[in-house]
Design an enzyme around this catalytic site. Structure first.
Site, PDB file in Angstrom:
ATOM      1  N   ARG A  75       0.835  -1.202   0.000  1.00  0.00           N
ATOM      2  CA  ARG A  75       0.000   0.000   0.000  1.00  0.00           C
ATOM      3  C   ARG A  75       0.872   1.256   0.000  1.00  0.00           C
ATOM      4  O   ARG A  75       2.054   1.216   0.357  1.00  0.00           O
ATOM      5  CB  ARG A  75      -0.943   0.011   1.207  1.00  0.00           C
ATOM      6  CG  ARG A  75      -0.276   0.199   2.556  1.00  0.00           C
ATOM      7  CD  ARG A  75      -1.289  -0.019   3.678  1.00  0.00           C
ATOM      8  NE  ARG A  75      -0.697   0.294   4.981  1.00  0.00           N
ATOM      9  CZ  ARG A  75      -0.823   1.459   5.591  1.00  0.00           C
ATOM     10  NH1 ARG A  75      -1.520   2.439   5.015  1.00  0.00           N
ATOM     11  NH2 ARG A  75      -0.261   1.690   6.762  1.00  0.00           N
TER      12      ARG A  75
ATOM     13  N   GLN B 109       6.601 -10.268   1.976  1.00  0.00           N
ATOM     14  CA  GLN B 109       6.676  -8.937   2.551  1.00  0.00           C
ATOM     15  C   GLN B 109       7.831  -8.164   1.915  1.00  0.00           C
ATOM     16  O   GLN B 109       8.996  -8.556   2.037  1.00  0.00           O
ATOM     17  CB  GLN B 109       6.891  -9.025   4.062  1.00  0.00           C
ATOM     18  CG  GLN B 109       6.993  -7.671   4.743  1.00  0.00           C
ATOM     19  CD  GLN B 109       6.985  -7.797   6.249  1.00  0.00           C
ATOM     20  OE1 GLN B 109       5.984  -7.556   6.903  1.00  0.00           O
ATOM     21  NE2 GLN B 109       8.121  -8.193   6.824  1.00  0.00           N
TER      22      GLN B 109
ATOM     23  N   ARG C 206      -5.831  -2.637  -5.176  1.00  0.00           N
ATOM     24  CA  ARG C 206      -6.204  -2.829  -3.773  1.00  0.00           C
ATOM     25  C   ARG C 206      -7.210  -1.759  -3.353  1.00  0.00           C
ATOM     26  O   ARG C 206      -7.024  -0.574  -3.622  1.00  0.00           O
ATOM     27  CB  ARG C 206      -4.942  -2.745  -2.910  1.00  0.00           C
ATOM     28  CG  ARG C 206      -5.109  -3.213  -1.483  1.00  0.00           C
ATOM     29  CD  ARG C 206      -3.744  -3.280  -0.829  1.00  0.00           C
ATOM     30  NE  ARG C 206      -3.822  -3.621   0.570  1.00  0.00           N
ATOM     31  CZ  ARG C 206      -2.763  -3.728   1.369  1.00  0.00           C
ATOM     32  NH1 ARG C 206      -1.559  -3.514   0.878  1.00  0.00           N
ATOM     33  NH2 ARG C 206      -2.911  -4.041   2.639  1.00  0.00           N
TER      34      ARG C 206
ATOM     35  N   SER D 270      -3.316  -7.956   7.135  1.00  0.00           N
ATOM     36  CA  SER D 270      -2.899  -8.543   5.855  1.00  0.00           C
ATOM     37  C   SER D 270      -3.893  -9.571   5.336  1.00  0.00           C
ATOM     38  O   SER D 270      -4.007  -9.768   4.123  1.00  0.00           O
ATOM     39  CB  SER D 270      -1.516  -9.191   6.015  1.00  0.00           C
ATOM     40  OG  SER D 270      -0.539  -8.227   6.321  1.00  0.00           O
TER      41      SER D 270
ATOM     42  N   ARG E 232      18.332 -21.263  35.196  1.00  0.00           N
ATOM     43  CA  ARG E 232      18.580 -20.300  34.123  1.00  0.00           C
ATOM     44  C   ARG E 232      19.342 -20.993  32.984  1.00  0.00           C
ATOM     45  O   ARG E 232      20.434 -21.534  33.196  1.00  0.00           O
ATOM     46  CB  ARG E 232      19.401 -19.142  34.687  1.00  0.00           C
ATOM     47  CG  ARG E 232      19.599 -17.984  33.712  1.00  0.00           C
ATOM     48  CD  ARG E 232      20.432 -16.894  34.381  1.00  0.00           C
ATOM     49  NE  ARG E 232      20.703 -15.797  33.478  1.00  0.00           N
ATOM     50  CZ  ARG E 232      19.940 -14.721  33.361  1.00  0.00           C
ATOM     51  NH1 ARG E 232      18.859 -14.611  34.123  1.00  0.00           N
ATOM     52  NH2 ARG E 232      20.244 -13.766  32.519  1.00  0.00           N
TER      53      ARG E 232
END
Length: 237
Positions: free
Chosen positions: A28, A118, A86, A97, A172
């Site tokens: 866009r 993308q 679009r 999307s 951890r």
């Protein structure tokens, strides 16, 4: 400029496809963080052109750019991509999307599998897209998407304290003994039409293609754009 705009409007068609697999780039013109972001350049090539070229290198013949902006349409045409007009609704700031993808599928009933690429992920490799397409063609999965592996220890904010999300304080993890976590990069999604028409890109029958941290860079600001150009010029990706 007037002549160029008239030219684009005249050849701005709605694409009707019968191919089973199609690649779609949603681009866009109303990006907020970076003006006309899809037309910004990395390594001297626009983000849109880089994505179209990568799709072609991956063996994707049917590549479409869905856009609401004539300059983006013109750039797509220069790259040899199809153009899909679009709508204002699917190109708005609040539109996800999936709306743009469903709009495209509605006009292209022959598409059974959609590859959403993308343009703001400039370092996606053709080989990664090929892996995703090969995985979907096995018919074992409904969707494939790109991820990167991180080794961050994450914490959650509470009202007064913070608490660990992905590890135990008493145990951890060491990086060398922990496989880390997979994080979506947004670079590409491959999904079957039936899944998309249900309103989702993913379900519980997905697999992934892993990218490096550098390859997963997403352009969302001018700082990202500068970093991408540095990486491109350094040949690190």
């Amino acid at each position: 400029m007037f002549i160029v705009l008239v030219f684009v409007i005249i050849i701005y068609p709605t694409v009707s496809k019968t191919d089973e697999i199609a690649a779609l780039i949603l681009a866009r013109g109303g990006s907020k963080g970076v003006y006309l972001k899809n037309l910004q350049t990395v390594g001297g090539v626009s983000l849109l052109a880089r994505t179209v070229h990568t799709a072609r290198a991956a063996g994707l013949v049917d590549v479409t750019v869905s856009t609401d902006h004539p300059l983006i349409a013109l750039e797509a045409l220069k790259c040899g991509a199809h153009i899909f007009h679009r709508s204002k609704v699917t190109s708005s700031n609040v539109a996800p999307s999936i709306w743009g993808s469903l709009e495209f599928l509605d006009k292209n009933p022959g598409v059974r599998t959609l590859i959403l690429l993308q343009a703001t992920s400039p370092f996606t490799r053709a080989s990664q897209i090929r892996l995703a397409v090969d995985a979907i063609k096995t018919n074992r999965f409904d969707c494939v998407f790109s991820v990167t592996r991180t080794f961050h220890l994450r914490w959650k904010e509470n009202k007064k304290f913070v608490s660990p999300i992905n590890f135990d304080l008493q145990f951890r993890p060491r990086r060398q003994s922990w496989r880390g976590e997979l994080v979506e990069t947004g670079a590409f999604y491959v999904a079957r039409r039936s899944l998309l028409e249900a309103g989702y890109f993913q379900n519980h029958n997905c697999t992934v293609v892993e990218m490096s941290r550098l390859e997963s860079l997403e352009i969302d600001s001018y700082w990202d754009l500068k970093l991408a150009n540095v990486l491109s010029n350094s040949n690190l990706v």
